[in-house]
Enzyme design. Structure first.
Site, PDB file in Angstrom:
ATOM      1  CE  LYS A   1      -7.739   0.756  -5.041  1.00 29.13           C
ATOM      2  NZ  LYS A   1      -7.899   2.183  -4.765  1.00 29.13           N
TER       3      LYS A   1
ATOM      4  NE  ARG B   1       0.478   3.588  -5.273  1.00 26.33           N
ATOM      5  CZ  ARG B   1      -0.416   4.584  -5.286  1.00 26.33           C
ATOM      6  NH1 ARG B   1      -0.327   5.515  -6.204  1.00 26.33           N
ATOM      7  NH2 ARG B   1      -1.349   4.648  -4.389  1.00 26.33           N
TER       8      ARG B   1
ATOM      9  CG  HIS C   1       4.132   9.241  -3.952  1.00 21.02           C
ATOM     10  ND1 HIS C   1       3.612   8.584  -5.045  1.00 21.02           N
ATOM     11  CD2 HIS C   1       3.077   9.512  -3.145  1.00 21.02           C
ATOM     12  CE1 HIS C   1       2.294   8.475  -4.909  1.00 21.02           C
ATOM     13  NE2 HIS C   1       1.955   9.020  -3.762  1.00 21.02           N
TER      14      HIS C   1
ATOM     15  NE  ARG D   1      -2.780  16.708 -14.325  1.00 22.44           N
ATOM     16  CZ  ARG D   1      -3.734  16.758 -13.428  1.00 22.44           C
ATOM     17  NH1 ARG D   1      -3.545  16.234 -12.237  1.00 22.44           N
ATOM     18  NH2 ARG D   1      -4.896  17.321 -13.708  1.00 22.44           N
TER      19      ARG D   1
ATOM     20  CB  SER E   1      -3.952  17.969  -9.373  1.00 22.19           C
ATOM     21  OG  SER E   1      -4.396  16.707  -8.919  1.00 22.19           O
TER      22      SER E   1
ATOM     23  CG  HIS F   1      -4.410  14.859  -2.791  1.00 17.91           C
ATOM     24  ND1 HIS F   1      -5.510  14.060  -2.619  1.00 17.91           N
ATOM     25  CD2 HIS F   1      -3.343  14.116  -2.391  1.00 17.91           C
ATOM     26  CE1 HIS F   1      -5.139  12.876  -2.136  1.00 17.91           C
ATOM     27  NE2 HIS F   1      -3.824  12.894  -1.993  1.00 17.91           N
TER      28      HIS F   1
ATOM     29  CD  GLN G   1      -6.051  12.533 -22.898  1.00 17.21           C
ATOM     30  OE1 GLN G   1      -5.238  11.811 -23.427  1.00 17.21           O
ATOM     31  NE2 GLN G   1      -5.726  13.352 -21.919  1.00 17.21           N
TER      32      GLN G   1
END
Length: 294
Positions: A14, A31, A41, A74, A82, A86, A207
């Site tokens: 990644k 990132r 972040h 969002r 969310s 988490h 989506q």
């Protein structure tokens, strides 16, 4: 995306290398291309005071650069839930710097919400009950210039004044960004990005309509929902502002686009209104710093 020298990416690690042609200069600060150079972040306050010096270090020289800031927002309640789920699974923000005006936020300014290594298994009411939990109004805080409100020092000014200034700053900074999108409108967000930067994504945005946070939202009591709405009042107003602005930009770009019908067919249905995309946290855990999964 098509670019004169596109990123070279190693999917398993990644990691992407995004350099200008024939030069050791990054054209993408993220990132995945530069790592967490400005902190985990990093928010607007941290990035605007950090990126230049970090790129100078990387490239070994001082340079004048023109930046195009981009972000995604969002729907606030789905985003808050969310993050709750988490954190409930063991995620923390321990490596976040919370850097502002040359210093880190102190533990007096941001008291920890839990003891021990993490907040694993936290109940929603406890999560919402911690006054220093930065999940509330996170999007507004991360887009605002925190120097205007004394950073994390809540005694710097009355709470109502602090909220008013933060929200106005977040709106101003969002509107000044070259691009922003909304996760609930993936196709429109893709279209605006491609038209703004004259780039095309190789893989269309998707989506998804059912998410973990959606299930959590359906299980809220009226009192819990009211509490979460109140906690995220700034984000709710910011999101409404962003949604209106994004559709204004969409209509302007669409009106100038002689090939819109062809582009429409390429992107699929742009008229989605209720879809919500869940960020796949589990697929992004590998590249987080130790004990950092958010």
């Amino acid at each position: 995306m098509h670019y004169r020298r596109p990123c070279t990416c190693q999917r398993k690690k990644k990691r992407c290398y995004c350099f200008r042609p024939h030069r050791n200069e990054n054209w993408l600060f993220s990132r995945y291309s530069t790592g967490w150079k400005c902190g985990l972040h990093a928010d607007w306050t941290e990035l605007t005071g950090c990126v230049d010096q970090e790129l100078d270090k990387n490239e070994g020289e001082t340079a004048k650069r023109r930046y195009f800031y981009i972000t995604l927002l969002r729907e606030p309640i789905a985003r808050y839930l969310s993050e709750f789920r988490h954190v409930q699974r063991g995620a923390t923000w321990k490596n976040a710097r919370h850097w502002c005006l040359g210093r880190h936020a102190t533990t007096d300014e941001l008291p920890p919400c839990y003891n021990g290594a993490n907040w694993n298994g936290v109940a929603l009411d406890e999560f919402a009950g911690c006054e220093s939990n930065l999940a509330a109004n996170r999007q507004t805080r991360m887009l605002a210039d925190l120097a205007l409100v004394g950073c994390y020092n809540k005694t710097y000014m009355p709470a109502a004044e602090r909220d008013r200034i933060m929200l106005a700053s977040a709106k101003r900074n969002l509107a000044a960004m070259s691009y922003f999108g909304l996760t609930e409108y993936q196709k429109i967000s893709q279209y605006i990005f491609e038209e703004t930067f004259n780039l095309r994504f190789a893989i269309p945005f998707e989506q998804h309509n059912t998410t973990v946070s959606t299930v959590t939202m359906h299980g809220l009591t009226p009192a819990q929902r009211a509490r979460i709405d109140k906690l995220n009042a700034l984000d709710i107003e910011l999101y409404a502002f962003a949604k209106k602005l994004m559709f204004q930009r969409f209509e302007r770009l669409k009106a100038k686009d002689n090939d819109f019908e062809v582009r429409f067919a390429h992107l699929g249905n742009l008229g989605v209104r209720n879809g919500v995309t869940e960020f796949n946290w589990d697929s992004n855990i590998d590249d987080m710093p130790s004990n950092e999964h958010h």
